[in-house]
Enzyme design. Sequence first.
Site, PDB file in Angstrom:
ATOM      1  N   SER A 151      44.993  53.948  47.729  1.00  0.00           N
ATOM      2  CA  SER A 151      43.891  53.568  49.418  1.00  0.00           C
ATOM      3  C   SER A 151      45.319  54.299  50.169  1.00  0.00           C
ATOM      4  O   SER A 151      45.569  55.322  50.216  1.00  0.00           O
ATOM      5  CB  SER A 151      44.587  51.993  48.574  1.00  0.00           C
ATOM      6  OG  SER A 151      43.843  51.503  50.104  1.00  0.00           O
ATOM      7  N   ASP A 178      33.316  53.332  46.083  1.00  0.00           N
ATOM      8  CA  ASP A 178      34.580  52.584  47.275  1.00  0.00           C
ATOM      9  C   ASP A 178      34.155  51.768  48.472  1.00  0.00           C
ATOM     10  O   ASP A 178      33.718  53.403  49.307  1.00  0.00           O
ATOM     11  CB  ASP A 178      35.305  53.792  47.631  1.00  0.00           C
ATOM     12  CG  ASP A 178      37.006  53.159  48.351  1.00  0.00           C
ATOM     13  OD1 ASP A 178      36.350  51.934  48.591  1.00  0.00           O
ATOM     14  OD2 ASP A 178      37.775  54.175  48.327  1.00  0.00           O
ATOM     15  N   HIS A 181      36.880  50.362  44.429  1.00  0.00           N
ATOM     16  CA  HIS A 181      38.608  50.830  45.862  1.00  0.00           C
ATOM     17  C   HIS A 181      39.328  50.553  44.599  1.00  0.00           C
ATOM     18  O   HIS A 181      40.318  51.069  45.095  1.00  0.00           O
ATOM     19  CB  HIS A 181      38.303  49.943  47.096  1.00  0.00           C
ATOM     20  CG  HIS A 181      40.173  50.234  47.944  1.00  0.00           C
ATOM     21  ND1 HIS A 181      39.532  51.734  48.703  1.00  0.00           N
ATOM     22  CD2 HIS A 181      40.504  50.424  48.084  1.00  0.00           C
ATOM     23  CE1 HIS A 181      41.227  52.245  49.220  1.00  0.00           C
ATOM     24  NE2 HIS A 181      41.301  50.823  49.196  1.00  0.00           N
TER      25      HIS A 181
END
Length: 421
Positions: A232, A326, A360
Amino acid sequence: MSATLILEPPGRCCWNEPVRIAVRGLAPEQRVTLRASLRDEKGALFRAHARYCADARGELDLERAPALGGSFAGLEPMGLLWALEPEKPFWRFLKRDVQIPFVVELEVLDGHDPEPGRLLCQAQHERHFLPPGVRRQSVRAGRVRATLFLPPGPGPFPGIIDIFGIGGGLLEYRASLLAGHGFATLALAYYNFEDLPNNMDNISLEYFEEAVCYMLQHPQVKGPGIGLLGISLGADICLSMASFLKNVSATVSINGSGISGNTAINYKHSSIPPLGYDLRRIKVAFSGLVDIVDIRNALVGGYKNPSMIPIEKAQGPILLIVGQDDHNWRSELYAQTVSERLQAHGKEKPQIICYPGTGHYIEPPYFPLCPASLHRLLNKHVIWGGEPRAHSKAQEDAWKQILAFFCKHLGGTQKTAVPKL
């Protein structure tokens, strides 16, 4: 003959290693329900269950017997772990203290749902995060706040810096597991930890440069360069480090964007302006969850946008791990844009591995899926995406790909564990 739960390896093993689960001493073709449960460090309960049928000899081996329903179905030898769900809705599965293992309670009950019968047998299995012989060292060097994990043996070892996302703090579980595969790994905090800033007004790469220098000056770390691993926002920091700093030999981005998103990224006299976002683009989904996948401003100009990280300056190879479901942002689109930018500057395409049905938070193997949880900055429960089975398979493969990538470009040897009964 009483039923017995058999685990291999017995007693304990690392979280990222498989455990073989079998039951002996059942009646021929007896129907049973297997349950798994554990509590995290905050006392939150996670549970999974599955229905099975013993074979003609009264034996049950999860590597050969498909689950007939429950938390999952089909042939899933590790399903009782990856299918764990929190009793408290939207609670993320995390390991905060790697020195204390998770204890998984396993039970075998007679019959199937809706109400399984009596308890036939039970066992405990410790899933630890500090592999045998791995050394944990707290690091407070200059401004650097981190924990270093050193593999067993004399060294020196190939080095990796491991960086997490917007939640801040210091998470060590991925670094400790990587050390079990022969990498000296630095779990690096960068905000919301001890005397580090409590927020991110901007990202200064000089801090991360200090961490690189610390690693390369450490007698147990083998140069001339190090690897970077991030997820991320941590992935975007890693891509920025690879673009601006020296001695970065290989970079892995897990669901990064290749963009300066919410805050500027600065290094000396260079600054990458943030792309920005618009909260009016938040969508309210089921159960009051919010979907933030489209809140970022449009990437006008594509790879030429000034908010793009100048990844063409990176010296080492790049691996982009992408979850195609995601919902934090459009990871697949951004990965393609990073590739276009590299090619436009005459560089090789990055290695891109896309996983369908994957959200994610791509974690080490057998971590349960986190489909939604509290977003630290928005203070709302947001959707992260992913379908449990597909996400689990992606995590297993991504872990192997990451290890192979670092072994190839940093040096090192892979270790695998195959349980046998």
